[in-house]
Scaffold this motif. Structure first.
Motif: not given
Length: 168
Positions: A137-147
């Protein structure tokens, strides 16, 4: 930004009529100060327009600040340390956030940290190590923010400073 700078410096417009009209409309939002281009903000200070190479460099610097170079080593991570970290490195830098996603470690589940988040109306979400489906969940959130950052900031080019708060 070159056509806007040319128009502000000496009133020259591109030969293309459509582009010329666009430049004339856009130029009201910009100002040259000591030969550097700034965008006039509706509220707040003028925003410096950066060429692409400087914008890339600045984004890398901001990213490195967010993702690790600012971390201070601690002998023991306590609730008070976690609270101070969130205040200093997240809230003071970027403003209040709507949600914080953490693991179930005691520094994030204790009364001090949970009260801190509740008082600031920050939703505190915990992931469970025993549930692999929530581990990412944290990694997906980080990926979404960076994208989101990359997509929206590439679209606005030199106006990335004004758009950054909308993404964060």
């Amino acid at each position: 930004m070159d056509p806007i700078i040319s128009f502000l410096r000496n009133g020259t417009l591109p030969y293309d009529a459509t582009t010329s009209i666009c430049i004339q409309h856009m130029v009201a939002n910009f100002i040259l100060i000591r030969d550097e281009l700034y965008k006039k903000a509706f509220v707040g200070p003028y925003l410096k327009c950066l060429p692409q190479f400087e914008a890339d460099y600045t984004l890398r610097k901001v990213h490195s600040k967010i993702c690790g170079e600012h971390l201070e080593p601690l002998a023991k991570i306590t609730e008070a340390n976690a609270k101070q970290f969130v205040w200093k490195n997240i809230i003071c830098c970027f403003g209040l956030t709507a949600k914080i996603i953490t693991d179930n470690e005691t520094q994030f589940t204790g009364r001090v940290f949970t009260s801190f988040c509740k008082d600031l109306h920050i939703q505190l979400v915990h992931t469970a190590l025993a549930h692999p489906q929530t581990n990412g969940q944290k990694e997906v959130t980080n990926r979404t923010v960076l994208k989101g950052l990359k997509t929206r900031l590439e679209k606005v080019g030199g106006q990335w400073v004004e758009e950054l708060h909308n993404v964060l």
